[in-house]
Scaffold this active site. Structure first.
Site, PDB file in Angstrom:
ATOM      1  N   ALA A  66      36.104  50.258 -13.441  1.00 56.85           N
ATOM      2  CA  ALA A  66      35.473  51.198 -12.517  1.00 56.85           C
ATOM      3  C   ALA A  66      36.356  51.244 -11.277  1.00 56.85           C
ATOM      4  CB  ALA A  66      34.075  50.708 -12.171  1.00 56.85           C
ATOM      5  N   GLY A 112      34.873  48.154 -16.469  1.00 54.23           N
ATOM      6  CA  GLY A 112      34.283  49.389 -16.986  1.00 54.23           C
ATOM      7  C   GLY A 112      35.110  50.024 -18.093  1.00 54.23           C
ATOM      8  N   GLU A 115      34.126  48.180 -21.117  1.00 52.72           N
ATOM      9  CA  GLU A 115      32.738  48.585 -21.395  1.00 52.72           C
ATOM     10  C   GLU A 115      32.699  49.982 -22.021  1.00 52.72           C
ATOM     11  OE1 GLU A 115      31.638  47.514 -17.284  1.00 52.72           O
ATOM     12  OE2 GLU A 115      29.906  46.523 -18.184  1.00 52.72           O
ATOM     13  N   GLU A 135      34.838  41.227 -13.692  1.00 53.74           N
ATOM     14  CA  GLU A 135      33.913  41.535 -12.590  1.00 53.74           C
ATOM     15  C   GLU A 135      33.558  40.328 -11.723  1.00 53.74           C
ATOM     16  OE1 GLU A 135      33.735  42.887 -15.570  1.00 53.74           O
ATOM     17  OE2 GLU A 135      33.127  44.987 -15.439  1.00 53.74           O
TER      18      GLU A 135
HETATM   19  N1  COA Z   1      39.972  50.595  -9.319  1.00 53.83           N
HETATM   20  C1  COA Z   1      40.704  51.295  -8.399  1.00 53.83           C
HETATM   21  N2  COA Z   1      42.045  51.320  -8.419  1.00 53.83           N
HETATM   22  C2  COA Z   1      42.673  50.622  -9.389  1.00 53.83           C
HETATM   23  C3  COA Z   1      41.975  49.880 -10.357  1.00 53.83           C
HETATM   24  C4  COA Z   1      40.569  49.886 -10.289  1.00 53.83           C
HETATM   25  N3  COA Z   1      39.826  49.240 -11.173  1.00 53.83           N
HETATM   26  N4  COA Z   1      42.885  49.280 -11.158  1.00 53.83           N
HETATM   27  C5  COA Z   1      44.095  49.648 -10.725  1.00 53.83           C
HETATM   28  N5  COA Z   1      43.968  50.464  -9.645  1.00 53.83           N
HETATM   29  C6  COA Z   1      45.041  51.084  -8.864  1.00 53.83           C
HETATM   30  C7  COA Z   1      45.709  50.101  -7.923  1.00 53.83           C
HETATM   31  O1  COA Z   1      44.962  49.939  -6.731  1.00 53.83           O
HETATM   32  C8  COA Z   1      47.032  50.774  -7.696  1.00 53.83           C
HETATM   33  O2  COA Z   1      46.857  51.830  -6.795  1.00 53.83           O
HETATM   34  P1  COA Z   1      47.932  52.067  -5.591  1.00 53.83           P
HETATM   35  O3  COA Z   1      49.249  52.294  -6.297  1.00 53.83           O
HETATM   36  O4  COA Z   1      47.423  53.267  -4.877  1.00 53.83           O
HETATM   37  O5  COA Z   1      47.925  50.802  -4.798  1.00 53.83           O
HETATM   38  C9  COA Z   1      47.339  51.387  -9.053  1.00 53.83           C
HETATM   39  O6  COA Z   1      46.082  51.503  -9.713  1.00 53.83           O
HETATM   40  C10 COA Z   1      48.264  50.557  -9.926  1.00 53.83           C
HETATM   41  O7  COA Z   1      47.701  49.271 -10.039  1.00 53.83           O
HETATM   42  P2  COA Z   1      48.487  47.913  -9.693  1.00 53.83           P
HETATM   43  O8  COA Z   1      47.494  46.867  -9.378  1.00 53.83           O
HETATM   44  O9  COA Z   1      49.555  48.184  -8.672  1.00 53.83           O
HETATM   45  O10 COA Z   1      49.191  47.634 -11.119  1.00 53.83           O
HETATM   46  P3  COA Z   1      49.642  46.223 -11.695  1.00 53.83           P
HETATM   47  O11 COA Z   1      50.448  46.520 -12.901  1.00 53.83           O
HETATM   48  O12 COA Z   1      50.265  45.406 -10.632  1.00 53.83           O
HETATM   49  O13 COA Z   1      48.287  45.493 -12.136  1.00 53.83           O
HETATM   50  C11 COA Z   1      46.100  45.356 -13.154  1.00 53.83           C
HETATM   51  C12 COA Z   1      47.511  46.004 -13.163  1.00 53.83           C
HETATM   52  C13 COA Z   1      45.235  46.072 -14.184  1.00 53.83           C
HETATM   53  C14 COA Z   1      46.197  43.870 -13.488  1.00 53.83           C
HETATM   54  C15 COA Z   1      45.481  45.524 -11.745  1.00 53.83           C
HETATM   55  O14 COA Z   1      45.599  46.875 -11.360  1.00 53.83           O
HETATM   56  C16 COA Z   1      44.031  45.138 -11.645  1.00 53.83           C
HETATM   57  O15 COA Z   1      43.728  43.951 -11.619  1.00 53.83           O
HETATM   58  N6  COA Z   1      43.132  46.116 -11.546  1.00 53.83           N
HETATM   59  C17 COA Z   1      41.726  45.887 -11.347  1.00 53.83           C
HETATM   60  C18 COA Z   1      41.085  45.407 -12.628  1.00 53.83           C
HETATM   61  C19 COA Z   1      39.613  45.122 -12.401  1.00 53.83           C
HETATM   62  O16 COA Z   1      39.219  44.209 -11.708  1.00 53.83           O
HETATM   63  N7  COA Z   1      38.769  45.944 -13.035  1.00 53.83           N
HETATM   64  C20 COA Z   1      37.347  45.773 -12.997  1.00 53.83           C
HETATM   65  C21 COA Z   1      36.746  46.646 -11.990  1.00 53.83           C
HETATM   66  S1  COA Z   1      34.990  46.419 -11.994  1.00 53.83           S
END
Ligand code: COA
Length: 258
Positions: A66, A112, A115, A135
């Protein structure tokens, strides 16, 4: 169909929905959820569509969760509302769609995103996929059905471990615990899914819809799955597909379902 955050196409009975926010790793914001809900509603009513494939754009993510930026400042009421609307308009809706929906997990499927994949009828992953429910690392719990569907798919112990550690598992590990059915190289993901979709298309759509209903009813506390199965089984006998399927078998020919 014109949308901002998703792309929808269809060919020979197979619709493909691409979640298209690659710069945000296809994170599910409010608009994306609305558009997905709208697209599924349209495809459900479109007779020519027999199977729906759901995939993320790019090579990095199915859906990374999400949209955290969107809900970071929510109150508990807004948080509960977010989950409730998501359940009703998208996640439960997909699960109960009368047409098969297959998730093609082409990278990160987190929170999400996982999910969403779990709300689909089954999942195929590319070999680079990573899955998890992170989460609790954000101080929240899975709110789009993850606490229910993950234990249904992999058992309570594995589900607790994934939820409590907030860790990620590989595609192969996901296959080992039954979270995904197949793991294929990323460049073969779509064609592999289409080959399965084509096997499904040969069968009776009305019978498949009835099977989805009967299977799902076993996971619904308000229904008795066996009773639903008996009723749906009986109802099949009045369908044109049953007539065609049985007639074709008895005449030693392949059925041609409308
Ligand atoms: N919500 C909002 N933005 C998200 C996102 C999320 N769940 N997951 C990734 N993004 C965004 C990042 O903020 C980043 O945006 P920016 O370039 O404007 O800063 C972009 O997507 C790329 O992500 P980034 O984190 O730079 O890539 P990465 O390869 O370094 O890491 C992940 C990849 C998936 C490990 C990391 O993005 C992450 O941990 N995301 C969140 C996962 C999460 O907790 N999901 C559950 C949400 S309830």
């Amino acid at each position: 169909m014109n949308f901002e955050n998703i792309l929808v196409s269809a060919e020979k009975g197979i619709a493909t929905i691409i979640i298209n926010r690659p710069k945000k790793l296809n994170a599910l914001n409010k608009l994306t959820i609305q558009e997905l809900s709208e697209a599924f509603t349209i495809l459900e009513s479109e007779n020519s569509i027999k199977v729906i494939l759901l995939i993320g754009s790019g090579e990095k993510a199915f859906v990374a969760g999400a949209d955290i930026a969107e809900f970071a400042h929510f109150t508990s009421l807004k948080g509960a509302e977010l989950a409730q609307i998501g359940h009703e308009t998208l996640f439960n809706y997909i699960e109960n769609l009368s047409k098969p929906v297959i998730a093609l997990i082409n990278g990160f499927a987190l929170g999400g995103g996982l999910e969403l994949a779990m709300a689909c009828h089954f999942r195929i992953a590319s070999d680079n996929a990573k899955m998890g429910l992170p989460e609790v690392s954000l101080g929240v719990i899975p709110g789009y059905g993850g606490t229910q569907r993950l234990p249904q798919l992999v058992g309570k112990g594995k589900a607790f471990e994934l939820i409590m550690t907030a860790g990620m598992i590989s595609a192969e590990e996901a296959k080992y615990i039954g979270l995904v059915n197949h793991v294929v190289p990323l460049n073969e993901l779509l064609s592999f899914a289409e080959s399965i979709a084509n096997k499904i298309i040969r069968n009776s759509s009305s019978a498949i819809g009835a099977a989805i209903k009967a299977v799902n009813s076993g996971f619904n506390n308000d229904e008795n799955g066996y009773d639903v199965e008996v009723e749906a089984f009986g109802a099949c006998f009045e369908t044109p597909d049953f007539k065609e399927g049985t007639t074709a078998f008895l005449n030693k020919r392949k059925p041609k379902f409308e």
